[in-house]
Scaffold this active site. Sequence first.
Site, mmCIF file in Angstrom:
data_model
loop_
_atom_site.group_PDB
_atom_site.id
_atom_site.type_symbol
_atom_site.label_atom_id
_atom_site.label_comp_id
_atom_site.label_asym_id
_atom_site.label_seq_id
_atom_site.Cartn_x
_atom_site.Cartn_y
_atom_site.Cartn_z
ATOM 1 N N SER A 157 0.832 -1.200 0.000
ATOM 2 C CA SER A 157 0.000 0.000 0.000
ATOM 3 C C SER A 157 0.873 1.258 0.000
ATOM 4 O O SER A 157 1.623 1.484 -0.944
ATOM 5 C CB SER A 157 -0.958 -0.051 1.194
ATOM 6 O OG SER A 157 -1.982 0.902 1.066
ATOM 7 N N ASP A 252 -10.127 -3.972 -4.365
ATOM 8 C CA ASP A 252 -9.317 -2.912 -3.776
ATOM 9 C C ASP A 252 -9.486 -1.636 -4.589
ATOM 10 O O ASP A 252 -9.351 -1.671 -5.819
ATOM 11 C CB ASP A 252 -7.849 -3.361 -3.802
ATOM 12 C CG ASP A 252 -6.893 -2.378 -3.154
ATOM 13 O OD1 ASP A 252 -7.322 -1.281 -2.747
ATOM 14 O OD2 ASP A 252 -5.699 -2.718 -3.057
ATOM 15 N N HIS A 282 -8.272 -4.955 -0.082
ATOM 16 C CA HIS A 282 -7.033 -4.277 0.284
ATOM 17 C C HIS A 282 -6.616 -4.694 1.694
ATOM 18 O O HIS A 282 -7.434 -4.799 2.597
ATOM 19 C CB HIS A 282 -7.250 -2.762 0.239
ATOM 20 C CG HIS A 282 -5.987 -1.985 0.427
ATOM 21 N ND1 HIS A 282 -5.125 -1.702 -0.606
ATOM 22 C CD2 HIS A 282 -5.434 -1.416 1.531
ATOM 23 C CE1 HIS A 282 -4.108 -1.000 -0.157
ATOM 24 N NE2 HIS A 282 -4.267 -0.818 1.143
#
Length: 311
Positions: A157, A252, A282
Amino acid sequence: MLHPQARTLLDFIEQRGVPPTHTLTPDDARRFYRERRFFTQPDAPPVAIVRELQAPGPGGAIPLRLYRPQAGDAPLPALVYFHGGGWTIGDLDTHDTLCRQLANASGCIVVAVDYRMGPEHRFPAAVDDSLAALHWVHAQAPALGIDASRIAVGGDSAGGNLAAVAAIHARDHGGPPLAFQLLIYPATDMRCGMPSHQTNGQGYLLTSETIRYFHDHYIDDPADDHDWRASPLLHEDLSRLPPAFLLTAGYDPLRDEGLAYAQRLSEAGNRATSICFERQIHGFITMGRVIDEANAAVDLCAAQLRSALSA
């Protein structure tokens, strides 16, 4: 086609009335992120050596944690790892299990970086710390038992964002030489305009409101969205970069910008492999206690590392 285990987790969060991250103060969000890991993450596996370290940085000492998967003095390849959490939450402890898993399964040393975060330290503080840590690890490689010719960067991320930025910076500023990039559902475009931000922006844990919360705690000037150090996808030249493995998730909001980054890397002549876990959300890779595919994803990432960094 959301994975049933991901659906069960999302339903549990809703039934328990777990507050969304964007409704919390940064301090409360950090504490909550640390605490909830015990519910979703597997038990931390043992590794041969764990060392707490510090690297000098532009804002003071940068805490690092080194994981060595096997005893002995032989130099090993290494992954410098930047944790996720929207440049606002997360730390060495929230990603301790994942770093241990990657070290054991890949045979590589993992060095986790606890970079400065917003809102106390806004862009580009996280970038500056990440670069300083990477340079320090490379310079100290012999003392750390690391083969300086086999160093990778990686992260999930926000950490994937920082790893991608570090690879571009290393190319353009004389090193350190990098052998690989491990980019797990990376944020690559701060403008947040790709279709998956709309289709996956509600109902799958990372929401549009939480993305805006993270963005606004990290980015102070909207013009910085167009700075490649915030949005590596916008760099005009993505050629001559280390081989990359990009892992994305089908549900996501960041899915499309991760796929777009993989595509641009390939179009620029780099070796880039992209795998999408179509049924996942995610953040799933750290959720191996409740989502079986997380463990498969860790093993896949480790296999890519092992292959890329093999002597």
